[in-house]
Design an enzyme around this catalytic site. Structure first.
Site, PDB file in Angstrom:
ATOM      1  N   SER A 149       0.852  -1.193   0.000  1.00 43.96           N
ATOM      2  CA  SER A 149       0.000   0.000   0.000  1.00 43.96           C
ATOM      3  C   SER A 149       0.882   1.235   0.000  1.00 43.96           C
ATOM      4  CB  SER A 149      -0.897   0.007   1.229  1.00 43.96           C
ATOM      5  OG  SER A 149      -1.411   1.316   1.400  1.00 43.96           O
ATOM      6  N   HIS A 155      -1.035  -1.428  -4.375  1.00 42.45           N
ATOM      7  CA  HIS A 155      -2.298  -1.137  -3.690  1.00 42.45           C
ATOM      8  C   HIS A 155      -2.419   0.371  -3.459  1.00 42.45           C
ATOM      9  CE1 HIS A 155      -5.764  -2.343  -1.213  1.00 42.45           C
ATOM     10  NE2 HIS A 155      -5.416  -1.377  -0.390  1.00 42.45           N
ATOM     11  N   ASP A 168      -4.793   3.285  -1.902  1.00 40.24           N
ATOM     12  CA  ASP A 168      -5.904   3.563  -0.987  1.00 40.24           C
ATOM     13  C   ASP A 168      -6.461   4.952  -1.261  1.00 40.24           C
ATOM     14  OD1 ASP A 168      -6.078   1.229   0.768  1.00 40.24           O
ATOM     15  OD2 ASP A 168      -4.028   1.754   1.324  1.00 40.24           O
ATOM     16  N   MET A 187      -9.195   7.674  -0.305  1.00 33.50           N
ATOM     17  CA  MET A 187     -10.066   8.033   0.827  1.00 33.50           C
ATOM     18  C   MET A 187     -10.605   9.448   0.636  1.00 33.50           C
ATOM     19  SD  MET A 187      -7.821   6.565   3.976  1.00 33.50           S
ATOM     20  CE  MET A 187      -6.947   4.997   3.869  1.00 33.50           C
ATOM     21  N   HIS A 218      -8.240   0.557  -4.141  1.00 32.69           N
ATOM     22  CA  HIS A 218      -9.196   0.330  -3.048  1.00 32.69           C
ATOM     23  C   HIS A 218      -9.921   1.650  -2.778  1.00 32.69           C
ATOM     24  CE1 HIS A 218      -9.572  -0.760   1.539  1.00 32.69           C
ATOM     25  NE2 HIS A 218     -10.744  -0.697   0.948  1.00 32.69           N
ATOM     26  N   MET A 248     -12.312   3.940  -0.912  1.00 32.04           N
ATOM     27  CA  MET A 248     -13.028   4.184   0.346  1.00 32.04           C
ATOM     28  C   MET A 248     -13.685   5.546   0.199  1.00 32.04           C
ATOM     29  SD  MET A 248     -10.021   2.654   2.773  1.00 32.04           S
ATOM     30  CE  MET A 248      -8.863   2.741   1.415  1.00 32.04           C
ATOM     31  N   MET A 253     -10.968  -6.511   5.256  1.00 29.58           N
ATOM     32  CA  MET A 253     -10.328  -5.452   6.051  1.00 29.58           C
ATOM     33  C   MET A 253     -10.037  -6.022   7.441  1.00 29.58           C
ATOM     34  SD  MET A 253      -9.930  -2.674   4.245  1.00 29.58           S
ATOM     35  CE  MET A 253      -9.243  -1.801   5.641  1.00 29.58           C
ATOM     36  N   PHE A 293      -6.695   4.400   7.979  1.00 29.35           N
ATOM     37  CA  PHE A 293      -5.307   4.721   8.320  1.00 29.35           C
ATOM     38  C   PHE A 293      -4.404   3.498   8.216  1.00 29.35           C
ATOM     39  CE2 PHE A 293      -8.193   7.458  10.658  1.00 29.35           C
ATOM     40  CZ  PHE A 293      -7.723   8.714  10.287  1.00 29.35           C
ATOM     41  N   GLY A 294      -3.147   3.765   7.888  1.00 29.17           N
ATOM     42  CA  GLY A 294      -2.133   2.719   7.950  1.00 29.17           C
ATOM     43  C   GLY A 294      -1.649   2.570   9.382  1.00 29.17           C
ATOM     44  N   GLY A 295      -0.891   1.521   9.639  1.00 29.22           N
ATOM     45  CA  GLY A 295      -0.218   1.362  10.921  1.00 29.22           C
ATOM     46  C   GLY A 295      -1.091   0.904  12.079  1.00 29.22           C
ATOM     47  N   GLY A 335      -4.580  -4.654   6.157  1.00 28.06           N
ATOM     48  CA  GLY A 335      -4.548  -3.966   7.442  1.00 28.06           C
ATOM     49  C   GLY A 335      -3.807  -4.731   8.517  1.00 28.06           C
ATOM     50  N   GLY A 336      -2.742  -4.138   9.027  1.00 20.12           N
ATOM     51  CA  GLY A 336      -1.992  -4.766  10.113  1.00 20.12           C
ATOM     52  C   GLY A 336      -1.263  -6.031   9.705  1.00 20.12           C
ATOM     53  N   GLY A 344       1.283  -1.924   4.140  1.00 17.79           N
ATOM     54  CA  GLY A 344       1.816  -0.573   4.003  1.00 17.79           C
ATOM     55  C   GLY A 344       3.047  -0.415   4.874  1.00 17.79           C
TER      56      GLY A 344
HETATM   57  C1  DX5 Z   1      -6.515   1.211   5.485  1.00 19.89           C
HETATM   58  C2  DX5 Z   1      -5.963   0.806   4.138  1.00 19.89           C
HETATM   59  C3  DX5 Z   1      -4.792  -0.101   4.161  1.00 19.89           C
HETATM   60  C4  DX5 Z   1      -3.600   0.426   4.903  1.00 19.89           C
HETATM   61  C5  DX5 Z   1      -2.749  -0.708   5.347  1.00 19.89           C
HETATM   62  O1  DX5 Z   1      -7.731   1.835   5.288  1.00 19.89           O
HETATM   63  O2  DX5 Z   1      -6.961   0.164   3.363  1.00 19.89           O
HETATM   64  O3  DX5 Z   1      -4.444  -0.474   2.848  1.00 19.89           O
HETATM   65  O4  DX5 Z   1      -2.823   1.301   4.137  1.00 19.89           O
HETATM   66  O5  DX5 Z   1      -1.710  -0.211   6.113  1.00 19.89           O
HETATM   67  P1  DX5 Z   1      -0.898  -1.134   7.133  1.00 19.89           P
HETATM   68  O6  DX5 Z   1      -0.302  -2.246   6.350  1.00 19.89           O
HETATM   69  O7  DX5 Z   1       0.129  -0.199   7.682  1.00 19.89           O
HETATM   70  O8  DX5 Z   1      -1.868  -1.605   8.168  1.00 19.89           O
HETATM   71 ZN    ZN Z   2      -6.452  -0.684   1.332  1.00 18.01          ZN
END
Ligand code: DX5
Ligand code: ZN
Length: 225
Positions: A10, A35, A37, A39, A68, A70, A139, A145-147, A178-179, A199
């Site tokens: 991502s 990927h 994202d 938003m 993706h 959102m 998901m 958010f990432g992280g 995610g995660g 990500g």
């Molecule tokens: C969250 C995104 C993910 C996110 C993943 O809404 O869809 O793609 O960037 O990030 P990590 O891998 O850091 O959880």
């Molecule tokens: Zn995503």
């Protein structure tokens, strides 16, 4: 089997000041897809990138763009993302009034369609659209958010979706987002995932992307051809 899992980094965790360079770097490091994202600050509480940035990134790699969305309402913007170069467009079922029509619109453009399931959404949501999808994205965090930390209850959902896909006989990518890190990646693969989004686990440490991607496959970078 874990060597074969598709890795879709991502770019949300990339350095936004040099995104083209970052995309070239993950391509070279062994990413299978990119990927992206998207938003809108409405469907999710964050704002990221739109079609203009995706279009600018397209010449930097030949790897498929796994987009993706959102955003809500999603339908009015599908055409823009197709024109920008999306190869797969994934939508959330609650991002528009007619999911089946949205999926048909995406496929009607000659690209792949995906459906993303938030943590509280039941696996059964896919039952009456299974003929209309090329990807299911689970998901494993709340979108935005990432992280964030991996939500373990999603492993049962991944297994349930794996059974549904196998029963359908369709070639559907089962992606987890995610995660995902080298530890949770193995749990996802065991549960039946065929693709992983990551990500923060990919973009940590400039120059280590190949090693980071290999680690998600359960390998060392030196084991990758
Ligand atoms: C969250 C995104 C993910 C996110 C993943 O809404 O869809 O793609 O960037 O990030 P990590 O891998 O850091 O959880
Ligand atoms: Zn995503």
């Amino acid at each position: 089997m874990s060597e074969n899992v598709l890795i879709s980094p991502s770019i949300l965790s990339a350095d936004f000041a040099c995104l083209g360079e970052e995309v070239r770097a993950i391509d070279k490091a062994g990413a299978d897809m990119i990927h992206i994202d998207v938003m809108d600050g409405h469907y999710v509480p964050n704002l990221t990138i739109g079609p203009a940035v995706i279009k600018a990134l397209k010449p930097h790699t030949k790897k498929p763009f796994d987009v993706h969305l959102m955003i809500a309402p999603v339908d009015p913007l599908i055409d823009e993302f197709v024109k920008a170069g999306a190869d797969i467009i994934t939508v959330h079922p609650d991002a528009g009034p007619h999911l089946h029509r949205t999926l048909q619109t995406i496929r009607g453009h000659g690209i792949k369609s995906g459906i993303a399931l938030n943590p509280a959404v039941h696996a059964d949501v896919i039952d009456y659209v299974i003929d209309d999808i090329d990807m299911i994205l689970v998901m494993s965090v709340n979108p935005g958010f990432g992280g964030q930390s991996f939500i373990r209850s999603q492993l049962d959902k991944i297994s349930a979706l794996r059974e549904k896909i196998d029963r359908s006989g369709h070639d559907i990518i089962l992606e987890v987002d995610g995660g995902v890190n080298p530890l949770t990646a193995q749990d996802c693969i065991k549960a039946g995932a065929s693709a992983l989004v990551a990500g923060s686990a990919v973009f940590k440490g400039a120059g280590s992307y190949a090693e980071n991607i290999a680690a998600l496959r359960g390998l060392k970078a030196s084991q990758v051809a």
